[in-house]
Motif scaffolding. Structure first.
Motif, PDB file in Angstrom:
ATOM      1  N   VAL A 188       4.802  -6.596   7.252  1.00  0.00           N
ATOM      2  CA  VAL A 188       5.376  -5.870   8.565  1.00  0.00           C
ATOM      3  C   VAL A 188       6.561  -5.234   8.298  1.00  0.00           C
ATOM      4  O   VAL A 188       7.060  -4.299   8.714  1.00  0.00           O
ATOM      5  CB  VAL A 188       5.226  -6.893   9.577  1.00  0.00           C
ATOM      6  N   GLU A 189       7.464  -6.082   7.528  1.00  0.00           N
ATOM      7  CA  GLU A 189       8.931  -5.860   7.361  1.00  0.00           C
ATOM      8  C   GLU A 189       9.138  -4.917   6.318  1.00  0.00           C
ATOM      9  O   GLU A 189      10.195  -4.157   6.263  1.00  0.00           O
ATOM     10  CB  GLU A 189       9.637  -7.115   7.096  1.00  0.00           C
ATOM     11  N   ASN A 190       8.300  -4.561   5.211  1.00  0.00           N
ATOM     12  CA  ASN A 190       8.481  -4.029   4.152  1.00  0.00           C
ATOM     13  C   ASN A 190       7.688  -2.422   4.106  1.00  0.00           C
ATOM     14  O   ASN A 190       6.535  -2.405   3.814  1.00  0.00           O
ATOM     15  CB  ASN A 190       7.866  -4.888   2.748  1.00  0.00           C
ATOM     16  N   ILE A 191       8.352  -1.713   4.798  1.00  0.00           N
ATOM     17  CA  ILE A 191       7.767  -0.433   4.997  1.00  0.00           C
ATOM     18  C   ILE A 191       7.231   0.324   3.775  1.00  0.00           C
ATOM     19  O   ILE A 191       6.181   1.278   3.820  1.00  0.00           O
ATOM     20  CB  ILE A 191       8.709   0.580   5.769  1.00  0.00           C
ATOM     21  N   GLU A 192       8.107   0.081   2.609  1.00  0.00           N
ATOM     22  CA  GLU A 192       7.517   0.975   1.383  1.00  0.00           C
ATOM     23  C   GLU A 192       6.611   0.357   0.810  1.00  0.00           C
ATOM     24  O   GLU A 192       5.487   0.907   0.234  1.00  0.00           O
ATOM     25  CB  GLU A 192       8.915   0.875   0.452  1.00  0.00           C
ATOM     26  N   LEU A 193       6.336  -0.980   1.051  1.00  0.00           N
ATOM     27  CA  LEU A 193       5.112  -1.734   0.482  1.00  0.00           C
ATOM     28  C   LEU A 193       4.002  -1.336   1.299  1.00  0.00           C
ATOM     29  O   LEU A 193       2.786  -0.961   0.539  1.00  0.00           O
ATOM     30  CB  LEU A 193       5.324  -3.187   0.511  1.00  0.00           C
ATOM     31  N   ARG A 194       4.032  -1.257   2.606  1.00  0.00           N
ATOM     32  CA  ARG A 194       2.939  -0.844   3.402  1.00  0.00           C
ATOM     33  C   ARG A 194       2.441   0.667   3.092  1.00  0.00           C
ATOM     34  O   ARG A 194       1.314   0.775   3.056  1.00  0.00           O
ATOM     35  CB  ARG A 194       3.442  -1.006   4.927  1.00  0.00           C
ATOM     36  N   LYS A 195       3.607   1.484   3.072  1.00  0.00           N
ATOM     37  CA  LYS A 195       3.155   3.008   2.392  1.00  0.00           C
ATOM     38  C   LYS A 195       2.466   2.925   1.269  1.00  0.00           C
ATOM     39  O   LYS A 195       1.640   3.557   1.133  1.00  0.00           O
ATOM     40  CB  LYS A 195       4.566   3.742   2.422  1.00  0.00           C
ATOM     41  N   PHE A 196       2.798   2.264   0.182  1.00  0.00           N
ATOM     42  CA  PHE A 196       2.430   2.411  -1.069  1.00  0.00           C
ATOM     43  C   PHE A 196       1.002   1.814  -0.982  1.00  0.00           C
ATOM     44  O   PHE A 196      -0.117   2.431  -1.446  1.00  0.00           O
ATOM     45  CB  PHE A 196       3.242   1.248  -2.067  1.00  0.00           C
ATOM     46  N   MET A 197       0.739   0.834  -0.366  1.00  0.00           N
ATOM     47  CA  MET A 197      -0.963   0.052  -0.200  1.00  0.00           C
ATOM     48  C   MET A 197      -1.557   1.214   0.679  1.00  0.00           C
ATOM     49  O   MET A 197      -2.728   1.370   0.235  1.00  0.00           O
ATOM     50  CB  MET A 197      -0.566  -1.351   0.334  1.00  0.00           C
ATOM     51  N   SER A 198      -0.987   1.774   1.519  1.00  0.00           N
ATOM     52  CA  SER A 198      -1.895   2.884   2.554  1.00  0.00           C
ATOM     53  C   SER A 198      -2.161   3.934   1.617  1.00  0.00           C
ATOM     54  O   SER A 198      -3.474   4.286   1.720  1.00  0.00           O
ATOM     55  CB  SER A 198      -1.061   3.103   3.701  1.00  0.00           C
ATOM     56  N   GLU A 199      -1.222   4.592   0.928  1.00  0.00           N
ATOM     57  CA  GLU A 199      -1.510   5.520  -0.026  1.00  0.00           C
ATOM     58  C   GLU A 199      -2.708   5.137  -0.961  1.00  0.00           C
ATOM     59  O   GLU A 199      -3.418   5.982  -1.325  1.00  0.00           O
ATOM     60  CB  GLU A 199      -0.403   6.215  -0.366  1.00  0.00           C
ATOM     61  N   PHE A 200      -2.521   4.069  -1.770  1.00  0.00           N
ATOM     62  CA  PHE A 200      -3.308   3.442  -2.764  1.00  0.00           C
ATOM     63  C   PHE A 200      -4.716   3.602  -2.193  1.00  0.00           C
ATOM     64  O   PHE A 200      -5.669   3.845  -2.756  1.00  0.00           O
ATOM     65  CB  PHE A 200      -2.837   2.488  -3.272  1.00  0.00           C
ATOM     66  N   CYS A 201      -4.700   2.867  -0.834  1.00  0.00           N
ATOM     67  CA  CYS A 201      -5.985   2.712  -0.301  1.00  0.00           C
ATOM     68  C   CYS A 201      -6.876   3.860  -0.081  1.00  0.00           C
ATOM     69  O   CYS A 201      -7.996   4.061  -0.284  1.00  0.00           O
ATOM     70  CB  CYS A 201      -6.144   1.831   0.954  1.00  0.00           C
ATOM     71  N   TYR A 202      -6.086   4.742   0.594  1.00  0.00           N
ATOM     72  CA  TYR A 202      -6.573   6.082   1.061  1.00  0.00           C
ATOM     73  C   TYR A 202      -7.150   6.835  -0.119  1.00  0.00           C
ATOM     74  O   TYR A 202      -8.169   7.550  -0.063  1.00  0.00           O
ATOM     75  CB  TYR A 202      -5.524   6.920   1.881  1.00  0.00           C
ATOM     76  N   ASP A 203      -6.231   6.985  -1.158  1.00  0.00           N
ATOM     77  CA  ASP A 203      -6.754   7.577  -2.518  1.00  0.00           C
ATOM     78  C   ASP A 203      -8.007   7.015  -3.271  1.00  0.00           C
ATOM     79  O   ASP A 203      -8.736   7.696  -3.541  1.00  0.00           O
ATOM     80  CB  ASP A 203      -5.667   7.873  -3.491  1.00  0.00           C
ATOM     81  N   TYR A 204      -7.782   5.545  -3.082  1.00  0.00           N
ATOM     82  CA  TYR A 204      -9.132   5.087  -3.821  1.00  0.00           C
ATOM     83  C   TYR A 204     -10.378   5.118  -2.778  1.00  0.00           C
ATOM     84  O   TYR A 204     -11.309   5.408  -3.625  1.00  0.00           O
ATOM     85  CB  TYR A 204      -8.663   3.277  -3.883  1.00  0.00           C
ATOM     86  N   GLY A 205     -10.161   5.338  -1.649  1.00  0.00           N
ATOM     87  CA  GLY A 205     -11.254   5.637  -0.814  1.00  0.00           C
ATOM     88  C   GLY A 205     -11.851   6.894  -0.934  1.00  0.00           C
ATOM     89  O   GLY A 205     -12.956   7.013  -1.212  1.00  0.00           O
ATOM     90  N   ALA A 206     -10.964   7.924  -0.830  1.00  0.00           N
ATOM     91  CA  ALA A 206     -11.433   9.213  -1.171  1.00  0.00           C
ATOM     92  C   ALA A 206     -11.894   9.593  -2.521  1.00  0.00           C
ATOM     93  O   ALA A 206     -13.009  10.331  -2.380  1.00  0.00           O
ATOM     94  CB  ALA A 206     -10.236  10.189  -0.833  1.00  0.00           C
ATOM     95  N   ALA A 207     -11.546   8.861  -3.654  1.00  0.00           N
ATOM     96  CA  ALA A 207     -12.231   8.961  -4.781  1.00  0.00           C
ATOM     97  C   ALA A 207     -13.500   8.263  -5.040  1.00  0.00           C
ATOM     98  O   ALA A 207     -14.344   8.660  -5.856  1.00  0.00           O
ATOM     99  CB  ALA A 207     -11.097   8.490  -5.840  1.00  0.00           C
ATOM    100  N   ARG A 208     -13.856   7.180  -4.342  1.00  0.00           N
ATOM    101  CA  ARG A 208     -14.909   6.546  -4.531  1.00  0.00           C
ATOM    102  C   ARG A 208     -16.004   6.318  -3.251  1.00  0.00           C
ATOM    103  O   ARG A 208     -17.214   6.085  -3.436  1.00  0.00           O
ATOM    104  CB  ARG A 208     -14.668   5.214  -4.893  1.00  0.00           C
ATOM    105  N   PHE A 209     -15.588   6.504  -2.061  1.00  0.00           N
ATOM    106  CA  PHE A 209     -16.568   6.132  -1.000  1.00  0.00           C
ATOM    107  C   PHE A 209     -16.768   7.490  -0.097  1.00  0.00           C
ATOM    108  O   PHE A 209     -17.433   7.099   0.893  1.00  0.00           O
ATOM    109  CB  PHE A 209     -15.611   4.992  -0.143  1.00  0.00           C
ATOM    110  N   LYS A 210     -16.099   8.687  -0.177  1.00  0.00           N
ATOM    111  CA  LYS A 210     -16.436   9.552   0.549  1.00  0.00           C
ATOM    112  C   LYS A 210     -17.780   9.891   0.535  1.00  0.00           C
ATOM    113  O   LYS A 210     -18.478   9.950  -0.598  1.00  0.00           O
ATOM    114  CB  LYS A 210     -15.452  11.068   0.251  1.00  0.00           C
TER     115      LYS A 210
END
Length: 119
Positions: free
Chosen positions: A80-102
């Motif tokens: 919650v406190e680390n916006i950069e970590l949350r942003k990194f994980m969010s982008e990683f998840c989105y890219d991972y999902g787009a590449a494998r689960f769409k």
């Protein structure tokens, strides 16, 4: 929230910053795949197929059960406190999902597979 579907599910996945699923038994939880595809880091338990692909601190965090509640609270607080970590994980998840689960990606992969069977 329990079971949700349709527009309510999409809205919840869009509105929230991370997804939590602590389960004692799963195969490949669709809810986790959906959350990752929406760019939501996941906090969950090491069950089913999740440990086979899940990268801690990239997809979120997986824990052995029983979970240490103090450790979990500390890590949620850090997320919650680390916006950069949350942003990194969010982008990683989105890219991972787009590449494998769409669906379109899976359909193309299946088509190639069937074409090799026919030929």
């Amino acid at each position: 929230t329990g079971y949700v579907e349709g527009k309510q599910k999409s809205q919840l996945l869009k509105e929230n910053d991370f997804f939590i699923l602590f389960s004692h038994a799963e195969g490949m939880p669709t809810s986790v795949v959906e959350a990752i595809s929406f760019g939501m880091p996941v906090f969950g338990s090491k069950v089913g197929a999740l440990p086979d692909f899940f990268k801690d601190y990239s997809h979120g965090r997986l824990y052995d059960l029983p979970i240490d509640p103090l450790l979990f609270m500390e890590e949620v607080k850090a997320m919650v406190e680390n916006i950069e970590l949350r942003k990194f994980m969010s982008e990683f998840c989105y890219d991972y999902g787009a590449a494998r689960f769409k669906a379109s990606r899976i359909a193309k992969s299946n088509l190639k597979y069937y074409e090799t069977l026919i030929n």
